[in-house]
Design a protein around this motif. Structure first.
Motif, PDB file in Angstrom:
ATOM      1  N   VAL A 105       0.838  -1.207   0.000  1.00 23.70           N
ATOM      2  CA  VAL A 105       0.000   0.000   0.000  1.00 23.70           C
ATOM      3  C   VAL A 105       0.873   1.259   0.000  1.00 23.70           C
ATOM      4  N   LEU A 106       1.920   1.256   0.827  1.00 26.29           N
ATOM      5  CA  LEU A 106       2.766   2.454   0.918  1.00 26.29           C
ATOM      6  C   LEU A 106       3.500   2.713  -0.392  1.00 26.29           C
ATOM      7  N   LYS A 107       3.884   1.634  -1.053  1.00 32.21           N
ATOM      8  CA  LYS A 107       4.568   1.774  -2.343  1.00 32.21           C
ATOM      9  C   LYS A 107       3.636   2.438  -3.363  1.00 32.21           C
ATOM     10  N   GLU A 108       2.379   2.003  -3.380  1.00 32.17           N
ATOM     11  CA  GLU A 108       1.400   2.584  -4.303  1.00 32.17           C
ATOM     12  C   GLU A 108       1.150   4.054  -3.980  1.00 32.17           C
ATOM     13  N   LEU A 109       1.023   4.339  -2.679  1.00 30.81           N
ATOM     14  CA  LEU A 109       0.730   5.705  -2.245  1.00 30.81           C
ATOM     15  C   LEU A 109       1.829   6.671  -2.660  1.00 30.81           C
ATOM     16  N   ALA A 110       3.060   6.203  -2.584  1.00 32.61           N
ATOM     17  CA  ALA A 110       4.212   7.054  -2.888  1.00 32.61           C
ATOM     18  C   ALA A 110       4.179   7.532  -4.332  1.00 32.61           C
ATOM     19  N   GLN A 111       3.490   6.759  -5.196  1.00 32.24           N
ATOM     20  CA  GLN A 111       3.423   7.138  -6.613  1.00 32.24           C
ATOM     21  C   GLN A 111       2.657   8.425  -6.844  1.00 32.24           C
ATOM     22  N   GLY A 112       1.826   8.791  -5.890  1.00 35.29           N
ATOM     23  CA  GLY A 112       1.050  10.013  -6.039  1.00 35.29           C
ATOM     24  C   GLY A 112       1.889  11.261  -5.827  1.00 35.29           C
ATOM     25  N   GLY A 113       3.128  11.070  -5.413  1.00 34.79           N
ATOM     26  CA  GLY A 113       3.971  12.226  -5.083  1.00 34.79           C
ATOM     27  C   GLY A 113       3.840  12.524  -3.604  1.00 34.79           C
ATOM     28  N   LYS A 114       4.804  13.231  -3.087  1.00 36.33           N
ATOM     29  CA  LYS A 114       4.894  13.410  -1.635  1.00 36.33           C
ATOM     30  C   LYS A 114       3.652  14.075  -1.031  1.00 36.33           C
ATOM     31  N   GLY A 115       2.943  13.270  -0.228  1.00 39.75           N
ATOM     32  CA  GLY A 115       1.813  13.818   0.518  1.00 39.75           C
ATOM     33  C   GLY A 115       0.605  14.227  -0.308  1.00 39.75           C
ATOM     34  N   ALA A 116       0.619  13.950  -1.603  1.00 33.30           N
ATOM     35  CA  ALA A 116      -0.474  14.419  -2.462  1.00 33.30           C
ATOM     36  C   ALA A 116      -1.737  13.585  -2.275  1.00 33.30           C
ATOM     37  N   TRP A 117      -1.546  12.288  -2.009  1.00 33.87           N
ATOM     38  CA  TRP A 117      -2.693  11.413  -1.855  1.00 33.87           C
ATOM     39  C   TRP A 117      -2.903  11.088  -0.388  1.00 33.87           C
ATOM     40  N   LYS A 129      -6.642   1.608  -9.140  1.00 27.60           N
ATOM     41  CA  LYS A 129      -6.643   0.145  -9.296  1.00 27.60           C
ATOM     42  C   LYS A 129      -5.233  -0.367  -9.054  1.00 27.60           C
ATOM     43  N   VAL A 130      -5.116  -1.384  -8.261  1.00 24.69           N
ATOM     44  CA  VAL A 130      -3.788  -1.862  -7.881  1.00 24.69           C
ATOM     45  C   VAL A 130      -3.527  -3.279  -8.392  1.00 24.69           C
ATOM     46  N   LEU A 160      -4.825   8.465   1.873  1.00 24.92           N
ATOM     47  CA  LEU A 160      -5.514   7.182   1.735  1.00 24.92           C
ATOM     48  C   LEU A 160      -6.751   7.135   2.621  1.00 24.92           C
ATOM     49  N   LYS A 161      -7.876   6.797   2.007  1.00 24.24           N
ATOM     50  CA  LYS A 161      -9.109   6.642   2.778  1.00 24.24           C
ATOM     51  C   LYS A 161      -9.426   5.170   3.007  1.00 24.24           C
ATOM     52  N   LYS A 162      -9.201   4.375   1.943  1.00 27.15           N
ATOM     53  CA  LYS A 162      -9.615   2.977   2.047  1.00 27.15           C
ATOM     54  C   LYS A 162      -8.705   2.059   1.225  1.00 27.15           C
ATOM     55  N   THR A 163      -8.401   0.894   1.790  1.00 33.44           N
ATOM     56  CA  THR A 163      -7.663  -0.132   1.055  1.00 33.44           C
ATOM     57  C   THR A 163      -8.599  -1.312   0.845  1.00 33.44           C
ATOM     58  N   ARG A 164      -8.736  -1.727  -0.398  1.00 32.16           N
ATOM     59  CA  ARG A 164      -9.603  -2.888  -0.674  1.00 32.16           C
ATOM     60  C   ARG A 164      -8.738  -4.119  -0.941  1.00 32.16           C
ATOM     61  N   LEU A 165      -8.938  -5.122  -0.079  1.00 28.40           N
ATOM     62  CA  LEU A 165      -8.138  -6.341  -0.152  1.00 28.40           C
ATOM     63  C   LEU A 165      -9.033  -7.527  -0.500  1.00 28.40           C
ATOM     64  N   VAL A 166      -8.540  -8.405  -1.344  1.00 34.74           N
ATOM     65  CA  VAL A 166      -9.297  -9.606  -1.710  1.00 34.74           C
ATOM     66  C   VAL A 166      -8.572 -10.825  -1.138  1.00 34.74           C
ATOM     67  N   VAL A 167      -9.291 -11.625  -0.379  1.00 37.73           N
ATOM     68  CA  VAL A 167      -8.686 -12.772   0.295  1.00 37.73           C
ATOM     69  C   VAL A 167      -9.504 -14.033   0.060  1.00 37.73           C
ATOM     70  N   LYS A 183      -7.775 -18.933  -3.431  1.00 31.08           N
ATOM     71  CA  LYS A 183      -6.379 -18.716  -3.058  1.00 31.08           C
ATOM     72  C   LYS A 183      -5.941 -17.259  -3.274  1.00 31.08           C
ATOM     73  N   GLU A 184      -6.921 -16.393  -3.581  1.00 39.54           N
ATOM     74  CA  GLU A 184      -6.597 -14.991  -3.855  1.00 39.54           C
ATOM     75  C   GLU A 184      -6.001 -14.313  -2.622  1.00 39.54           C
ATOM     76  N   LEU A 185      -5.087 -13.406  -2.861  1.00 44.64           N
ATOM     77  CA  LEU A 185      -4.531 -12.590  -1.780  1.00 44.64           C
ATOM     78  C   LEU A 185      -3.888 -11.371  -2.431  1.00 44.64           C
ATOM     79  N   PHE A 186      -4.733 -10.375  -2.752  1.00 38.86           N
ATOM     80  CA  PHE A 186      -4.179  -9.213  -3.446  1.00 38.86           C
ATOM     81  C   PHE A 186      -4.905  -7.919  -3.110  1.00 38.86           C
ATOM     82  N   VAL A 187      -4.189  -6.823  -3.272  1.00 37.80           N
ATOM     83  CA  VAL A 187      -4.789  -5.503  -3.091  1.00 37.80           C
ATOM     84  C   VAL A 187      -5.494  -5.164  -4.388  1.00 37.80           C
ATOM     85  N   GLU A 188      -6.792  -4.939  -4.303  1.00 35.58           N
ATOM     86  CA  GLU A 188      -7.569  -4.658  -5.502  1.00 35.58           C
ATOM     87  C   GLU A 188      -7.480  -3.184  -5.881  1.00 35.58           C
ATOM     88  N   SER A 189      -7.767  -2.322  -4.900  1.00 33.94           N
ATOM     89  CA  SER A 189      -7.723  -0.890  -5.206  1.00 33.94           C
ATOM     90  C   SER A 189      -7.538  -0.063  -3.944  1.00 33.94           C
TER      91      SER A 189
END
Ligand SMILES: Nc1nc2c(ncn2[C@@H]2O[C@H](COP(=O)(O)OP(=O)(O)O)[C@@H](O)[C@H]2O)c(=O)[nH]1
Ligand SMILES: [Mg+2]
Ligand SMILES: [Zn+2]
Lengths: 119, 223
Positions: free
Chosen positions: A14-26, B9-10, A28-35, A105-111
């Motif tokens: 999640v932190l890796k994805e967030l960093a793509q938005g640029g420093k402090g720009a994004w 989307k991730v 995060l409100k919600k992480t959607r995980l599929v398990v 067997k899913e285990l991934f961050v969806e969005s």
């Protein structure tokens, strides 16, 4: 213990994805995980671990939403497809045991849901 | 200041980084014709004892090394080193399972050109080790008759992923309420094709089929 080690991977991702938005720009409100249910995760433990592990990070205060996926298998002999309950990997049509797991067997961050701030 | 809500989307697998190391390990071992097995069980099921007995029987057949996964102590590695087994200790410093990167690094420290087989004793735990691919050819589920018959139903992921079950301590069967037929039935219900090798460290029953199974793993690797 199980949930904590999975959550460590989750927060890193999640932190890796967030960093793509640029420093402090994004923010995060919600992480959607599929398990998948084969992982035998206790959602409450995972949610708790998520709160603890994100506490001092940019993901702080965000909510973890977990979507559980049932275990589905397909019979290699007769082609039957169906949900598996109570760990019984037995064909619902021919009662055979030659089943292939096709879901569960899913285990991934969806969005991620973020707020973008400008100015 | 305005805030705009966006959805990103991730679709990123949480095991992605681990699986990358696992596939590096697979390539490394494949190129050298080495088979690797991943022993998974509850604490105290008899993994180290099984390896102690395997050592003597395997010595004349295959060149092998053991990677000992342990949370904190080096006791198990010492037990094997005493028998002349080539063994490397992997301390997970608290983690309840081995991850592929740690295993990969440990493999690079072994004399790979002088090995046919690597056996990994994972950390005693039926849940997490089953989740993490370490680049093995086969997961081996070790189950003792002092545990419940229904362990396979309670931990389906391991018994779905495993290529064989080693049922240990069968010398204790006469003293326990454990029902062998029931246990075998539960294993079959989770994974119908899973072979079960019954062993005892006391009577040495079942050691020949077990060692033959190990040798077959190596043969299928080079064949
Ligand atoms: N009766 C009996 N005891 C065993 C057998 N195999 C292991 N044990 C005992 O079970 C205990 C745990 O064994 P160990 O190999 O350390 O388990 P590990 O934690 O899976 O490595 C030890 O006290 C062993 O002596 C067996 O086949 N029969
Ligand atoms: Mg041990
Ligand atoms: Zn069928």
């Amino acid at each position: 213990m199980h949930e904590v080690s999975i959550c460590e991977n989750l927060v890193t991702t999640v932190l890796k994805e967030l960093a793509q938005g640029g420093k402090g720009a994004w923010r995060l409100k919600k992480t959607r995980l599929v398990v998948g249910l084969l992982h035998q995760i206790v959602p409450e433990s995972l949610t708790f671990a998520y709160e603890v592990l994100t506490k001092d990070t940019p993901a702080k205060g965000s909510v973890l939403e977990i979507r559980l996926v049932p275990i589905v298998a397909r019979c290699r002999v007769c082609g039957w497809k169906g949900e598996i309950h109570d760990s019984l990997f037995v064909c619902g049509a021919c009662s055979g045991g030659d089943l292939e797991t096709i879901a569960g067997k899913e285990l991934f961050v969806e969005s991620l849901e973020v707020e973008e701030h400008d100015g | 200041m305005t805030a705009k809500k966006i959805k990103i989307k991730v679709y990123r697998d949480l095991m992605g980084a681990n699986d990358l190391w696992a596939s590096k390990t697979r390539a490394l071992l494949k190129a050298r014709g080495i088979a690797m097995l991943n022993l998974i069980s509850s604490p105290g099921s008899g993994k180290t004892t099984l390896l102690e007995q395997t050592a003597a029987l395997l010595a004349t057949r295959l060149r092998f090394a053991v990677l000992e996964g342990d949370v904190a102590t080096t006791h198990d590695a010492e037990r094997l080193a005493r028998l002349g087994v080539r063994v490397s200790q992997l301390l997970t410093s608290g983690a309840c399972h081995l991850e592929a990167k740690l295993v990969h690094r440990a493999l690079l420290d072994l004399p790979l050109d002088a090995l046919d087989l690597v056996i990994v004793e994972n950390v005693g735990n039926l849940v997490c080790p089953a989740e993490f691919d370490i680049g093995e050819n086969a997961k081996v589920a070790v189950l003792s008759v002092t545990e419940g018959e229904d362990k396979p139903l309670k931990y389906p992921l391991l018994f779905r992923e495993a290529k064989v079950v080693v049922l240990t301590k069968i010398d204790l069967l006469p003293h326990l309420p454990f029902s062998l037929p029931k246990c075998l039935e539960y294993i079959r219900k989770v994974n119908a094709a899973l072979p079960v090798i019954q062993v005892s460290a006391i009577t040495r029953n079942g050691m020949t089929p077990w060692v033959d199974w190990l040798a077959a793993q190596h043969r299928s690797r080079i064949g």
